[in-house]
Design a protein around this motif. Structure first.
Motif, short mmCIF file in Angstrom:
data_model
loop_
_atom_site.label_atom_id
_atom_site.label_comp_id
_atom_site.label_asym_id
_atom_site.label_seq_id
_atom_site.Cartn_x
_atom_site.Cartn_y
_atom_site.Cartn_z
N ASP A 72 3.52 -26.55 53.25
CA ASP A 72 3.90 -26.15 54.49
C ASP A 72 5.59 -26.23 53.96
O ASP A 72 6.02 -26.97 53.05
N GLU A 73 6.17 -25.21 54.62
CA GLU A 73 7.64 -25.04 54.27
C GLU A 73 8.57 -26.45 54.28
O GLU A 73 8.48 -27.14 55.32
N GLY A 74 9.34 -26.72 53.16
CA GLY A 74 10.34 -27.75 53.12
C GLY A 74 9.57 -29.05 53.00
O GLY A 74 10.41 -30.03 53.19
N THR A 75 8.37 -29.37 52.75
CA THR A 75 7.69 -30.50 52.75
C THR A 75 7.63 -31.26 51.49
O THR A 75 7.19 -32.11 51.38
N GLU A 112 7.02 -21.91 42.36
CA GLU A 112 6.68 -21.00 43.54
C GLU A 112 5.19 -21.40 44.09
O GLU A 112 5.08 -21.22 45.00
N ASP A 160 5.60 -23.98 46.53
CA ASP A 160 6.14 -23.65 47.61
C ASP A 160 5.29 -22.74 48.40
O ASP A 160 5.14 -22.90 49.70
N VAL A 161 4.31 -22.20 47.70
CA VAL A 161 3.36 -21.32 48.45
C VAL A 161 2.22 -22.09 49.19
O VAL A 161 1.75 -22.20 50.27
#
Lengths: 511, 73
Positions: free
Chosen positions: A47-50, A40, A43-44
């Protein structure tokens, strides 16, 4: 089921096992406690999905531990922060305490080599119990370590950043010590060994906060820049810090859109009182001079006589070094020296011009300072300043006395020096000088004292300094920002396209 | 809650006390002003809290590290 379907089903099972970390029970307990897990956190921060992982299928090298060691306790990979690539080592405390092992150390080595070779910052999210037992026991356990002789070598080709989000011992601590920026979650403990190991070794109980708590490291050791309450705040600070730095030493710091000044120049006259006995907070002055809302202070609770901060001037990154009269009247102490040295090292390593603001009665003298090696610190500071090859522009705003005048860029120790008309420069206060030289005080012989004082007093104004060209100009305080912008353009290091020689890049800064 | 001891970071004298026992203070509020090196040096609250006791009087000589104010955090 076709042969491929079977193979792929098994592959998905293996993946799920790795992504399952230390199991639902342990993960639920973390959620309950308000702590993000290792994945997590990744993910935080990115950048999203990178995020792309390396080493997902690594496990313990010991066959009996293989099933309970997904990713071997350290999740590693690459992702983007504001579109720029970075490497990450995220400790998974739910897997064997995220302890360092033969196989996850291979992952860390790969991350370090890959990040350095390809030019991207390396982020350590620490929450680890230290070396794994029994793996490291005995001559062969310990002898198997240290296979990479550059593991702890720091040449600052790339930024290192650490977030200590839980217990941090052993390798987690070592890489924190090597980092350019450190943030800690309150309640975490950063030390050589855990309180339990330490108390067993010295046979007395050890308080984790005392051994390695956030107060110790933000106020006393200066290792930690910021202490925060949540994982999210810590990760946001890491992102913010990196926004001021280049991805590696062969590029310049990232530019932003130019903004207006932090405050109307008239405000400067309100911030800095002309009366010499009045103090003020230099951070307000920096915020007024720099681009609006661009200031990011480092180590705000450590060595507070000095302020070090990144900021932007017309969108370009600069590093402010200032004495802060708000604390100890701005008299430089050993912690203040260490703080400035570590900041000069970072600026020189990553091509960040240094802007110096001086208002100091000198170095703080006294027995405590000598015990803490003040003279050595003062010369280390001086050496660092003279080795530092980025543009150095200085301004004497009010007082600048003695050796501290030189340390703060006085005369040829900066590329260009301006003085406000309020500047007052000299070797020492004449009232003290009379006593030192003649042993006469205002109380012992008032008339003689006044005569002698008149004899040794020399003019100490900005214009006297400018008359011998040791200050290159005398500035209206309201012109400070414009003058600094002009001088940054003049001293742009055009022939090396703004790149410094990085002579401080290998300087150890864990003072 | 734990007591927070505010210590003097410098040798000097107490010039003015700017708070009183029972006051609620925020981090960085000025608690008193010291005089040292011919400067007026404020002592700031290191944390938010309530002033539990004031350990010095105006005019007192104080040493570095001496306790000045106790806050209840």
């Amino acid at each position: 089921m076709s042969a491929y379907e079977k193979i792929l089903a098994e592959h998905e099972k293996q993946k799920a096992k790795a992504l399952g970390m230390g199991g639902e029970k342990k993960l639920a307990a973390r959620r309950e406690a308000g702590r993000l897990n290792a994945r997590e956190r990744i993910d935080v921060i990115f950048d999203e999905g990178t995020f792309v992982e390396t080493g997902m299928f690594v496990t313990s090298h010991r066959p009996e531990a293989r099933d309970r060691s997904p990713a071997d306790g350290k999740v590693t990979g690459f992702g983007k922060i504001d579109g720029r690539m970075a490497g990450i080592v995220s400790c998974d405390l739910t897997v064997l305490g995220a302890s360092s092992s033969l196989n996850n150390v291979k992952k860390m080595g790969h991350m370090r080599r890959t990040a350095i070779r390809n030019g991207m910052p390396l982020i350590f999210l620490n929450e680890t119990s230290g070396a794994r037992i029994p793996d490291t026991m005995g001559a062969q356990g310990t002898g198997a370590l240290g296979q990479d002789p550059t593991q702890f070598l720091r040449d600052r080709e790339i930024p290192y950043v650490s977030a200590c989000l839980g217990p941090s011992f052993g390798t987690g601590t070592w890489f924190t010590m090597l980092s350019d920026f450190v943030v800690m979650r309150k309640g975490a403990c950063l030390a050589v060994s855990s309180p339990r190991v330490t108390s067993l070794a010295i046979k007395e109980s050890v308080d984790p906060e005392e051994l390695g708590g956030w107060r110790l490291h933000t106020e006393k050791t200066g290792i930690v820049d910021y202490a925060v309450d949540t994982d999210e705040e810590a990760l946001e600070l890491v992102r913010k810090f990196l926004s001021y730095l280049p991805s590696h030493c062969d590029e310049l710091p990232p530019e932003a859109e130019p903004r207006e000044a932090g405050a109307d120049p008239e405000k400067i006259l309100e911030i800095v009182p002309p009366e010499r006995q009045k103090v003020y907070d230099v951070r307000k002055l920096i915020a007024a001079i720099a681009d609006k809302d661009s200031v990011f202070e480092l180590k705000p609770k450590f060595g507070k006589v000095a302020t070090t901060a990144f900021a932007r001037m017309n969108g370009k990154v600069v590093g402010f070094v200032a004495t802060n009269p708000m604390f100890k009247a701005g008299a430089l102490d050993p912690d203040g020296c260490d703080k400035i040295i570590s900041f000069l090292v970072m600026c020189d390593s990553f091509h960040i011009p240094v802007l110096i603001l001086t208002d100091t009665p000198g170095f703080l003298i006294g027995i405590e300072g000598e015990r803490r090696k003040a003279p050595g610190k003062i010369m280390n500071f001086m050496t660092a300043l003279q080795m530092c090859t980025v543009p150095k522009i200085s301004i004497v705003t009010r007082k600048s006395y003695g050796q501290a005048y030189l340390n703060m860029g006085g005369s040829r120790n900066s590329d260009e020096m301006g003085a406000w008309p309020t500047a007052d420069v000299g070797f020492m206060d004449p009232n003290i000088g009379v006593n030192v030289v003649y042993g006469v005080t205002a109380e012992s012989d008032p008339q003689k004292f006044e005569e002698l004082k008149a004899e040794i007093t020399r003019d100490s104004s900005a214009y006297d300094l400018a008359a011998i060209y040791s200050a290159q100009t005398v500035l209206d305080p309201r012109e400070t920002r414009d003058w600094l912008l002009d001088m940054l353009e003049v001293h742009s290091r055009g022939r090396s396209r703004g790149f410094s020689k990085r002579r401080l890049a290998s300087w150890p800064t864990t003072f | 809650m734990a007591d927070i001891k505010i210590e003097s970071e410098i040798t000097g004298t107490v010039w003015k006390i700017e708070t009183a026992v029972g006051n609620r203070v925020a981090e960085d509020d000025v608690l008193m002003i010291l005089e040292s090196m011919k400067m007026e040096i404020p002592v700031l609250a290191t944390d938010a809290g309530v002033v539990k006791s004031i350990e010095v009087e105006e005019g007192a000589n104080i040493a570095e590290g001496q306790s000045l104010v106790i806050l209840e955090g």
